[in-house]
Design an enzyme around this catalytic site. Structure first.
Site, PDB file in Angstrom:
ATOM      1  N   ASP A   1     -27.805 -39.079  -3.784  1.00 20.58           N
ATOM      2  CA  ASP A   1     -27.085 -40.026  -4.760  1.00 20.58           C
ATOM      3  C   ASP A   1     -27.617 -39.894  -5.924  1.00 20.58           C
ATOM      4  OD1 ASP A   1     -25.005 -41.697  -4.898  1.00 20.58           O
ATOM      5  OD2 ASP A   1     -25.959 -43.421  -4.177  1.00 20.58           O
TER       6      ASP A   1
ATOM      7  N   ASN B   1     -15.383 -40.035   0.075  1.00 19.21           N
ATOM      8  CA  ASN B   1     -15.464 -39.534  -1.145  1.00 19.21           C
ATOM      9  C   ASN B   1     -14.144 -38.739  -1.636  1.00 19.21           C
ATOM     10  OD1 ASN B   1     -18.888 -38.200  -0.756  1.00 19.21           O
ATOM     11  ND2 ASN B   1     -18.228 -40.142  -2.009  1.00 19.21           N
TER      12      ASN B   1
END
Ligand code: IPE
Ligand code: IPE
Ligand code: MG
Length: 229
Positions: free
Chosen positions: A14, A62
């Site tokens: 991330d 996502n």
């Protein structure tokens, strides 16, 4: 003290977006830097003797990102497979791509299948890319596969062992260590079933800056944990 190397490390990669923003670049530049970093960490993992490396590359959530970013991520992943397959073979990397096929283009699915096949006999490390992956989806898929099994006695209670067998990758041992970069204390639908006993390591470093030294720090921290169950 001899350093214990986890057999299976799982990483939530991330912070690509924030890394890019800090540098005045567009988000896709961050994802590119993230992909380059993945190569570096993969190589280091082999050197250290890690046997399974799972990385979270694209979650089922996502898809909700801006269309341009999703498109960029798909192209980046596809390009990664094409440009790295020969190097991966030289390094003895067995590649697995784990997740749902829903929403993924036929051409990408084909490329994934071909690349997995090309690397199927390698055995230095299993490199497992969680792509279009969601932990809830994995568990739900498992339940549906159990329900659809005609050889099963109807109404028979399901056991944990049975659920485990229907996970996407039943042959991969659970990760001992889960790393998340960029300082978020969330699991974000990653490997819900498999992390029941995993140790967690969270660092403020953004993924593109998570280098070999940072990996070593994570493993050192893992070595200091007192495992009691
Ligand atoms: C992780 O970086 C990569 C993917 C989710 C594909 P992010 O894109 O989530 O970066 P931040 O969290 O916005 O910084
Ligand atoms: C998790 O990161 C998914 C990947 C790293 C592929 P996200 O940035 O998508 O997760 P949230 O939004 O912080 O939960
Ligand atoms: Mg993020």
């Amino acid at each position: 003290m001899e350093l214990k190397i986890p057999k299976h490390i799982a990483i939530i990669m991330d912070g690509n977006g924030r890394w890019a923003k800090n540098k005045g670049k567009i988000r896709l530049e961050g994802h590119r830097a993230g992909a380059a970093n993945l190569e570096r960490i993969l190589e280091e993992s082999i050197k250290l003797g890690v046997k399974y490396l799972t990385v979270y590359a694209f979650s089922t959530e996502n898809w909700k990102r801006p269309e341009m970013e999703v498109k960029g991520l798909m192209e980046l992943f596809s390009g990664f497979l094409s440009s790295k397959k020969k190097t991966m073979k030289k390094q003895g990397i067995k590649l697995l791509v784990t997740g749902s096929k829903e929403g993924v283009s036929d051409s990408l699915l084909k490329k994934i299948e071909e690349t997995e096949k090309y690397l199927e006999n390698e055995n230095n490390i299993v490199f497992n890319i969680a792509f279009n992956y969601g932990g809830r989806k994995e568990i739900t898929d498992a339940i549906n596969k159990i329900l659809a099994d005609e050889k099963r006695e109807p109404g028979k209670p399901v056991t944990e062992e049975e659920v485990a067998k229907y996970m996407y990758r039943p042959d991969i041992p659970d990760p001992e260590l889960v790393i998340r970069t960029s300082g978020e204390f969330r699991i974000s639908n990653f490997l819900l079933w498999e992390i029941a006993y995993s140790e967690f390591y969270i660092t403020d470093k953004y993924w593109p800056d998570f280098d070999e030294k940072e990996l070593e720090k994570a493993i050192l921290s893992f070595n200091k944990r007192d495992r009691r169950y």
